[in-house]
Scaffold this motif. Structure first.
Motif, PDB file in Angstrom:
ATOM      1  N   GLY A  73       0.838  -1.189   0.000  1.00 14.10           N
ATOM      2  CA  GLY A  73       0.000   0.000   0.000  1.00 14.10           C
ATOM      3  C   GLY A  73       0.873   1.240   0.000  1.00 14.10           C
ATOM      4  N   GLY A  75       0.773   5.418   0.383  1.00 12.44           N
ATOM      5  CA  GLY A  75      -0.030   6.583   0.714  1.00 12.44           C
ATOM      6  C   GLY A  75       0.336   7.159   2.057  1.00 12.44           C
ATOM      7  N   GLU A  78      -1.061   8.122   9.488  1.00 10.60           N
ATOM      8  CA  GLU A  78      -1.166   9.065  10.600  1.00 10.60           C
ATOM      9  C   GLU A  78       0.172   9.146  11.311  1.00 10.60           C
ATOM     10  OE1 GLU A  78      -4.441   8.241  13.165  1.00 10.60           O
ATOM     11  OE2 GLU A  78      -5.947   8.638  11.615  1.00 10.60           O
ATOM     12  N   ARG A  89      -2.399   3.648  11.354  1.00 11.84           N
ATOM     13  CA  ARG A  89      -3.619   4.014  10.639  1.00 11.84           C
ATOM     14  C   ARG A  89      -3.268   4.917   9.475  1.00 11.84           C
ATOM     15  NH1 ARG A  89      -7.956   6.395  14.720  1.00 11.84           N
ATOM     16  NH2 ARG A  89      -9.176   6.246  12.796  1.00 11.84           N
ATOM     17  N   GLY A  90      -4.160   4.940   8.495  1.00  8.86           N
ATOM     18  CA  GLY A  90      -3.961   5.801   7.348  1.00  8.86           C
ATOM     19  C   GLY A  90      -4.216   5.049   6.057  1.00  8.86           C
ATOM     20  N   GLU A  91      -4.220   5.795   4.955  1.00 10.44           N
ATOM     21  CA  GLU A  91      -4.603   5.188   3.688  1.00 10.44           C
ATOM     22  C   GLU A  91      -3.629   4.113   3.229  1.00 10.44           C
ATOM     23  OE1 GLU A  91      -4.892   8.318   0.853  1.00 10.44           O
ATOM     24  OE2 GLU A  91      -2.740   8.699   0.773  1.00 10.44           O
ATOM     25  N   VAL A  94      -4.830   0.880   4.576  1.00  8.17           N
ATOM     26  CA  VAL A  94      -6.041   0.436   3.874  1.00  8.17           C
ATOM     27  C   VAL A  94      -5.682  -0.109   2.496  1.00  8.17           C
ATOM     28  CG1 VAL A  94      -8.256   1.181   2.920  1.00  8.17           C
ATOM     29  CG2 VAL A  94      -7.464   2.095   5.118  1.00  8.17           C
ATOM     30  N   TYR A  95      -4.794   0.600   1.791  1.00  7.63           N
ATOM     31  CA  TYR A  95      -4.375   0.147   0.472  1.00  7.63           C
ATOM     32  C   TYR A  95      -3.614  -1.183   0.549  1.00  7.63           C
ATOM     33  CZ  TYR A  95      -5.513   4.775  -1.440  1.00  7.63           C
ATOM     34  OH  TYR A  95      -6.161   5.920  -1.849  1.00  7.63           O
ATOM     35  N   ASP A  98      -6.125  -3.982   0.656  1.00  5.45           N
ATOM     36  CA  ASP A  98      -6.658  -4.222  -0.685  1.00  5.45           C
ATOM     37  C   ASP A  98      -5.646  -4.969  -1.538  1.00  5.45           C
ATOM     38  OD1 ASP A  98      -8.470  -3.382  -3.159  1.00  5.45           O
ATOM     39  OD2 ASP A  98      -6.409  -2.799  -3.660  1.00  5.45           O
ATOM     40  N   THR A 113      -1.189  -1.105  -4.398  1.00  7.47           N
ATOM     41  CA  THR A 113      -2.355  -0.223  -4.435  1.00  7.47           C
ATOM     42  C   THR A 113      -1.971   1.151  -3.908  1.00  7.47           C
ATOM     43  OG1 THR A 113      -3.868  -2.082  -4.055  1.00  7.47           O
ATOM     44  CG2 THR A 113      -4.723   0.126  -3.647  1.00  7.47           C
ATOM     45  N   SER A 115      -3.172   5.705  -4.630  1.00  7.53           N
ATOM     46  CA  SER A 115      -4.276   6.609  -4.944  1.00  7.53           C
ATOM     47  C   SER A 115      -4.326   7.026  -6.406  1.00  7.53           C
ATOM     48  CB  SER A 115      -4.169   7.870  -4.072  1.00  7.53           C
ATOM     49  OG  SER A 115      -2.953   8.556  -4.344  1.00  7.53           O
ATOM     50  N   ALA A 206      -2.928  11.302   7.502  1.00 11.43           N
ATOM     51  CA  ALA A 206      -3.914  10.862   6.516  1.00 11.43           C
ATOM     52  C   ALA A 206      -5.123  11.791   6.550  1.00 11.43           C
ATOM     53  CB  ALA A 206      -4.335   9.429   6.817  1.00 11.43           C
TER      54      ALA A 206
END
Length: 206
Positions: A73, A75, A78, A89-91, A94-95, A98, A113, A115, A206
């Motif tokens: 991921g 991106g 935090e 935590r942060g994008e 999450v990426y 995915d 992954t 943005s 984030a």
């Protein structure tokens, strides 16, 4: 920031490979590692790092083993990053989730992954490298490992009990020069994907 989430393949029918993989990741990340890799859930491990070259080395190592699905991921996270990567935590986190789920469905066992299209480009190019390495024979890997340890082709030939010409042929068939030439470019592509706004950071809040 880069977050790698790797899930052990067929873990229910094999040994627990997470401890050894964590040791490998620590070695590859080096002393500048942004976080310490940890087991997250079950047979998964996770690590966050700012260094694109270290991330690439980790990805190529885990995919070479064939026992991991590897998601990257890219991106923001935090800040400050907590002491335990599991609390991050942060994008990028999450990426990474995915990406590892997509990696489980791909022949290269890898997904990236982010943005924007820079992450898509990085994924395509790193997958090409993994495909090249997947075609490498055991004999090709023998030569790769010896040369990676700093041996000359002459010394590698002596170790393997073959001619120096045979080592050169193995290296050519294994695409070792192509890999050596491509790795710096792949590192730059990954690094560029972590700077979508051109701010030179990519690991802010984030």
């Amino acid at each position: 920031m880069f977050v790698i989430t790797a899930d052990q393949r067929d873990s229910r029918s094999g040994d627990d490979l997470v401890p050894k993989a964590i040791d490998d990741v620590v070695r590859l990340a080096g002393i500048r590692a942004t976080s310490t890799p940890e087991r997250t859930a079950g047979d998964e491990l996770q690590v966050a790092d700012r260094d694109a070259d270290a991330v690439l080395a980790i990805v190529l190592h885990l995919t070479r083993l064939g026992t991991w699905s590897v998601g990257v991921g890219i991106g923001a996270v935090e800040a400050p990053l907590p002491a335990s990567v599991r609390a991050g935590r942060g994008e990028a986190f999450v990426y990474a989730r995915d990406a590892v789920e997509r990696a489980k469905r791909t022949p290269t066992r890898l997904a990236v992954t982010g943005s924007d299209e820079a992450a898509t480009d990085a994924e395509a190019l790193v997958r090409l490298m993994v495909e090249l390495r997947d075609r490498r024979t055991a004999e090709g890997w023998e030569v790769y490992d010896l040369l990676a340890d700093g041996m000359s082709q002459r010394d590698a030939a002596k170790r393997l009990g073959i001619t120096e010409g045979a080592v050169s042929l193995r290296a050519k068939a294994a695409g070792l020069r192509a890999e050596e030439g491509a790795l710096p470019a792949l590192g730059r592509v990954l690094a560029g994907a972590d700077k979508p706004d051109g701010d030179g950071d990519g690991d802010g809040a984030a």
